[in-house]
Design an enzyme around this catalytic site. Structure first.
Site: not given
Ligand code: UDP
Length: 323
Positions: A11, A72, A139, A168
């Site tokens: 970002i 960061a 986090y 996201n």
């Molecule tokens: N997700 C998934 N398969 C993957 C990676 C992510 O089903 O291989 C799902 C994850 O469980 C969440 C959504 O996609 O519901 C977005 O996940 P991501 O890790 O991109 O972002 P987050 O919401 O955790 O910041």
């Protein structure tokens, strides 16, 4: 001059590319997860660590810094559960060193990257900034701790800050010269696109029994260029004295399910994904969708790029990934 801490990251590098159009920019990054190639050539680069007092002293005594933007941080929820020390050390302790040095050098304007993870499991469909914060992982807690510290520092030391809570972040710069590159990659959109490029043999859907329309998790995906523009609005508001000590959500107010994201990737690329339904990933709330009405009302920013545009730009980047 604006100091962008973490300007070599995903970002941060997109923000720098926009910010160099109007400001002198100094990037501080230790390159542990960032990429040197991602830093726009018009910015000055100082390789150093935000937790290292000496590095910070050099930066603050060598350049006329008028504001700091802080990108960061470590940001993987799962990793933060297993290695909380790493998260509190970098996201909290090192940030405190940075804030301390700023105040010592009388630099009092600060833009902070926060996260939807500060809300925990919200009990509303559309999250406003007034929703209670109750993070469910280290986090989210590390980010919320800094949010509290900023409020205290504002009262005690006259710090002026704007907190931006991202939902996201996704997509890439329209030129495809910079984009998302994490190792390991855990985010949904890059994983689907890497699979469609033949770099992974399948896409796992983490949970299909959530209380949502199609049973998969819903998220608010926001184009990284829209995020960069929001930062520029926030910086401008801070520098002109229009706003300070505020928190704003950054999303587009639209939720998409994991299945919808995969379908959109298939439509944009014209390729078919091998999708496997698997178990839930621990710590995932069913639905995280932002209300970004506050920043629209107060700073005139709204997201301009939809999911299709996000995936089109990400696809261009992944086909030609430079780093
Ligand atoms: N997700 C998934 N398969 C993957 C990676 C992510 O089903 O291989 C799902 C994850 O469980 C969440 C959504 O996609 O519901 C977005 O996940 P991501 O890790 O991109 O972002 P987050 O919401 O955790 O910041």
């Amino acid at each position: 001059m604006i100091l962008v801490v973490g300007g070599a990251g995903y970002i941060g590098s997109h923000l720098v590319k926009e910010l160099v159009e109007s400001e002198k920019v100094l990037v501080l990054d230790n390159l542990t997860t960032g990429h040197r190639e991602a830093i726009d050539s018009r910015a000055i680069f100082f390789k150093g660590d935000l937790g290292n007092q000496e590095d910070l002293e050099k930066v603050f005594s060598s350049y006329p810094i008028k504001a700091v933007m802080h990108f960061a941080a470590f940001s993987l929820v799962g990793e933060s559960v297993v290695e909380p020390m790493k998260y509190y050390q970098n996201n909290v302790a090192a940030t405190l060193t940075l804030l301390n040095t700023m105040i010592k050098h009388n630099v009092k304007k600060f833009i902070f990257s926060s996260t939807a993870a500060t809300y925990g499991i919200p009990n509303v469909d559309i999250i406003k900034e007034t929703c209670p914060t109750s993070p469910i992982n280290p986090y989210g807690r590390s980010k919320l701790m800094i949010e509290h510290i900023l409020a205290d520092f504002a009262k005690a030391y006259g710090l002026e800050y704007i907190i931006l809570r991202y939902f996201n972040a996704a997509g890439a710069h329209e030129t495809a010269t910079i984009g998302e590159s994490h190792d390991p990659e855990t985010h949904l959109i890059p994983i689907v696109l890497q699979h469609l490029l033949g770099k992974r043999d399948r896409v796992s859907v983490f949970g299909s029994d959530y209380d949502t329309e199609d049973g998969t998790c819903i998220r608010d995906y926001i184009h990284v260029t829209d995020l960069a523009h929001a930062h520029i609005r926030a910086l401008d508001a801070l520098l002109t004295g229009k706003k300070s000590n505020e928190v704003y959500n950054l999303g587009n107010g639209l939720g998409y399910s994991v299945k919808e994201v995969i379908e959109t990737c298939e439509r944009v690329t014209g390729l078919k994904a091998n999708v496997v339904l698997s178990d839930r990933r621990p710590g995932d709330p069913a639905r995280l969708v932002a209300s970004s009405e506050k920043i629209y009302a107060e700073l005139g920013w709204k997201a301009e790029r939809n999911l299709e545009q996000i995936i089109k730009d990400a696809w261009k980047w992944h086909q030609n990934q430079l780093y």
